[in-house]
Design an enzyme around this catalytic site. Sequence first.
Site, mmCIF file in Angstrom:
data_model
loop_
_atom_site.group_PDB
_atom_site.id
_atom_site.type_symbol
_atom_site.label_atom_id
_atom_site.label_comp_id
_atom_site.label_asym_id
_atom_site.label_seq_id
_atom_site.Cartn_x
_atom_site.Cartn_y
_atom_site.Cartn_z
ATOM 1 N N GLU A 1 -13.238 62.430 -29.677
ATOM 2 C CA GLU A 1 -13.510 61.666 -30.854
ATOM 3 C C GLU A 1 -14.525 60.443 -30.315
ATOM 4 O O GLU A 1 -15.635 60.147 -30.593
ATOM 5 C CB GLU A 1 -12.459 61.264 -31.923
ATOM 6 C CG GLU A 1 -13.132 60.648 -32.977
ATOM 7 C CD GLU A 1 -11.838 60.165 -34.052
ATOM 8 O OE1 GLU A 1 -12.480 60.261 -35.387
ATOM 9 O OE2 GLU A 1 -10.962 59.992 -33.777
ATOM 10 N N ASP B 1 -3.804 63.752 -31.226
ATOM 11 C CA ASP B 1 -4.701 62.691 -32.018
ATOM 12 C C ASP B 1 -3.856 61.462 -31.782
ATOM 13 O O ASP B 1 -2.735 61.557 -31.823
ATOM 14 C CB ASP B 1 -4.790 63.002 -33.436
ATOM 15 C CG ASP B 1 -5.672 62.198 -34.536
ATOM 16 O OD1 ASP B 1 -6.252 61.069 -33.798
ATOM 17 O OD2 ASP B 1 -5.609 62.307 -35.512
ATOM 18 N N GLU C 1 -13.376 61.023 -40.843
ATOM 19 C CA GLU C 1 -12.350 60.567 -41.805
ATOM 20 C C GLU C 1 -12.617 58.992 -42.373
ATOM 21 O O GLU C 1 -12.220 58.740 -43.419
ATOM 22 C CB GLU C 1 -11.032 60.306 -40.981
ATOM 23 C CG GLU C 1 -10.873 59.403 -39.877
ATOM 24 C CD GLU C 1 -11.325 59.964 -38.567
ATOM 25 O OE1 GLU C 1 -10.913 59.258 -37.484
ATOM 26 O OE2 GLU C 1 -11.707 60.825 -38.343
#
Length: 184
Positions: free
Chosen positions: A61, A12, A67
Amino acid sequence: MESIGIKGIKVDFFGGDKQQTIKLYEDIFTDANDFGLLVTVHGSTIPRGWERMYPNFVSSEAVMASENLIFFQDSMNKHALNSTILPFTRNAIGAMDFAPVFLNTRLTKNQDGGTIRTTTDAFELATSIVYQSPIQHFGLTPNNLNEQPKYVLRFLKQVPANWDETKLISGKPADHVAIAKALG
């Protein structure tokens, strides 16, 4: 990681699209492939043909994903609208690690704050099909496993991530999307 049975990693947050950052992606894909590890990148740039270059690349992503539904009520309020846009834009260029399916009324673990969900359970379940990614990371919290009917949990366990056929039935960005998917 390979020796203890790990099959893949999710890395990430990458800071931009500079040459050194793109090289970091390539180094991660190459090193992970050498050890038989699959890779999903989150907080990432759009995929750049990586599914052809690296057999272990799974998904990226590269979108303001789930989120943001937790952090910002405005993102939650636009969630249904965005779901009519993303299949035509972001998903058109490759697999999208959106992390779909939120079943809490309030998007916090203990339901005492956070954003208020503005979509139905059926809509949330449908995002696991509409958003294409060969692996889905559902946005569930532990209480969802006790609060949902058995048929919802059965659906989540059985919904395929890979389909043999995908067809756009009807759609117009920012209006609607109807997609049919089938297995063999």
